[in-house]
Design an enzyme around this catalytic site. Structure first.
Site, PDB file in Angstrom:
ATOM      1  N   ASP A   1      -9.852  -3.479   1.996  1.00 45.92           N
ATOM      2  CA  ASP A   1      -8.804  -3.562   3.002  1.00 45.92           C
ATOM      3  C   ASP A   1      -7.537  -4.138   2.367  1.00 45.92           C
ATOM      4  O   ASP A   1      -7.604  -4.831   1.345  1.00 45.92           O
ATOM      5  CB  ASP A   1      -9.241  -4.386   4.204  1.00 45.92           C
TER       6      ASP A   1
ATOM      7  N   ASP B   1      -4.419  -5.789  -5.248  1.00 49.24           N
ATOM      8  CA  ASP B   1      -5.090  -6.643  -4.269  1.00 49.24           C
ATOM      9  C   ASP B   1      -5.675  -5.797  -3.136  1.00 49.24           C
ATOM     10  O   ASP B   1      -5.022  -5.593  -2.132  1.00 49.24           O
ATOM     11  CB  ASP B   1      -4.076  -7.655  -3.725  1.00 49.24           C
TER      12      ASP B   1
ATOM     13  N   GLU C   1     -11.010  -8.758   4.480  1.00 50.39           N
ATOM     14  CA  GLU C   1     -10.610 -10.016   3.840  1.00 50.39           C
ATOM     15  C   GLU C   1      -9.185 -10.407   4.203  1.00 50.39           C
ATOM     16  O   GLU C   1      -8.900 -11.581   4.457  1.00 50.39           O
ATOM     17  CB  GLU C   1     -10.756  -9.893   2.314  1.00 50.39           C
ATOM     18  N   GLU C   2      -8.285  -9.439   4.230  1.00 51.10           N
ATOM     19  CA  GLU C   2      -6.880  -9.755   4.486  1.00 51.10           C
ATOM     20  C   GLU C   2      -6.641 -10.254   5.909  1.00 51.10           C
ATOM     21  O   GLU C   2      -5.674 -10.973   6.163  1.00 51.10           O
ATOM     22  CB  GLU C   2      -5.998  -8.530   4.214  1.00 51.10           C
TER      23      GLU C   2
END
Length: 458
Positions: A96, A127, A160-161
């Protein structure tokens, strides 16, 4: 025995695989996998998860599964068995990404991997879609040079973000899934390109939305302005209370005077990396390391209020903001959440009604860089970056999963590496990855796995 004798063939193999890596990263970046269905369709994340699962199957991983986690996101798991008696290493990444933000600020389309000036640009390139490609490159290089000397588990997260904790809750409910002797989190990066760095600490975070309400509805500012309480003005006062005159974070009851003892970040380097405009000062006090890695830092990351275009002469009845508070090691994110909530309530003026909603939370993390796995990593990084020694630095970002894994598997050693050096501009417009860093870090990870397996054999 260490990896040094095979460092050259590993490096040659990774180099030969870079065109394939670019093609795969191009495919993976194309998925608009922002884990927020209010911004992008859920199908984009599902397609990215499916791509990751197929990539693992192609590398002979068994038990590949797309896992539905409690926050609605999907994580991808796979297992690659190693030699009998070999240690198990868990490799982590996330597919993500942050939303692309201001599209006008991108020089090239954010979801099209584009090569420019020796870098590959695209949202997630560093990232952390590039982190997953790094894992694939390392494993492929090992397969081509005698085989993978450890058993490998891969987990690739899908939220995660957003910090909504789907994988953390899933791991807690299924504690046997991610057991490992060592865990490599491929979601940080070098202090700067060419300087091999492990991340020794992460700040935790808490995310809150605060809403201020003052009126039943908007009012004409010419008729009521001057006496009617303006919700946007009240919110501005609340937000201003979170910073001292020098810009330091000031949350009532939250300590903000710790000092960073590790690798220092010269102010002139930080100004250049952050692209601070000429004549504009930095905020806060203490060293840059103190401010980035040892102290709490508040950021207003969004405000709901009328845009300038189309604004009417009205006193606002409601206004809302989203606030991120980074929490350094040594402080508890849950306690910081309580203190920040109480601060927002206490500093709301004029008796305005205030509502605070928690959006996300993660604890800070401190690594043990003296552990045996770090010795293996130091040797690997020295071989992948000739003439350089491994450095340890803090990171201001958060990876909530680290603490969950540390609690579930207290004997496991957790290492943090990755591709997010300053030029990568993660979370900003024009995110990019250095293919040189991708290549060298992939070599380093492969050599680490060889070193680590050898260290466990005694």
């Amino acid at each position: 025995m260490t990896a040094q004798p095979i460092a050259e063939p590993i490096a040659a193999t990774v180099s030969s695989l870079m065109p394939r890596a670019k093609a795969e990263l191009t495919e993976l970046v194309a998925f608009r996998s922002v884990a927020d269905p209010a911004q992008f369709p859920r199908s984009e994340c599902e397609a990215a998860a499916s791509w990751v699962a197929d990539a693992l199957r192609a590398e002979d991983f068994t038990d590949v599964a797309v896992l539905d986690t409690p926050d609605g996101s999907q994580a991808v798991y796979g297992f690659l068995p190693g030699p009998e008696g070999a240690p198990t290493v868990l490799l982590y990444a996330h597919y993500d990404v942050q939303p692309p933000l201001d599209l006008a600020g991108w020089h090239t389309p954010p979801f099209e991997l584009t090569e420019r000036d020796g870098r590959w640009y695209g949202r997630g390139a560093a990232d952390c879609k590039g982190g997953f490609i790094m894992h694939l490159l390392a494993l492929r290089a090992l397969k081509a040079n005698g085989g993978v000397p450890v058993s490998v588990k891969v987990i690739v997260e899908g939220s995660e973000e957003q910090g909504t904790g789907g994988l953390e809750r899933y791991a807690e409910a299924n504690p046997d899934l991610l057991t490992a002797d060592a865990i490599v989190i491929g979601d940080t990066g070098n202090f700067r390109a060419g300087l091999p760095t492990v991340t020794s600490s992460l700040r935790g975070m808490t995310m809150l939305r605060v809403q201020v309400d003052t009126l039943e509805g908007n009012l004409h500012s010419g008729v009521f302005g001057g006496a009617a309480p303006d919700a946007l003005a009240a919110l501005i006062r609340v937000l201003d209370s979170l910073r001292a005159e020098d810009g330091s974070t000031t949350v009532d009851g939250l300590a903000a005077d710790a000092e960073w003892q590790g690798l220092q970040y010269p102010e002139e380097d930080f100004r250049r990396d952050a692209k601070v405009l000429d004549g504009v000062g930095l905020i806060g006090d203490g060293t840059v390391g103190d401010r980035l890695w040892a102290r709490p830092a508040v950021t207003v990351i969004g405000i709901d209020c009328p845009p300038c275009v189309g604004a009417t002469p009205s006193v606002q009845a409601s206004a809302r903001a989203q606030i991120s508070l980074r929490v350094p090691p040594g402080q508890d994110a849950a306690e910081a959440t309580k203190l920040l909530t109480a601060h927002l309530q206490a500093h709301t003026p004029w008796g305005a009604r205030v509502t605070v909603e928690q959006v996300g939370q993660g604890q800070p993390f401190q690594a043990d860089v003296a552990s045996p796995a770090y010795t293996s990593m130091a040797q690997a990084l020295a071989a992948a970056y000739p003439g350089q020694e491994m450095q340890a630095a803090g990171m201001g970002g958060s990876i909530p999963l680290c603490n969950t894994l540390g609690a579930l598997y207290p004997e496991a050693e957790i290492l943090l590496i990755g591709l997010s050096e300053p030029e990568a501009q993660i979370h900003a417009v024009n995110e990019s990855v250095s293919p040189d860093e991708l290549e060298r870090m992939s070599v380093a990870e492969a050599l680490f796995l060889v070193n680590y397996a050898a260290s466990k054999r005694g």
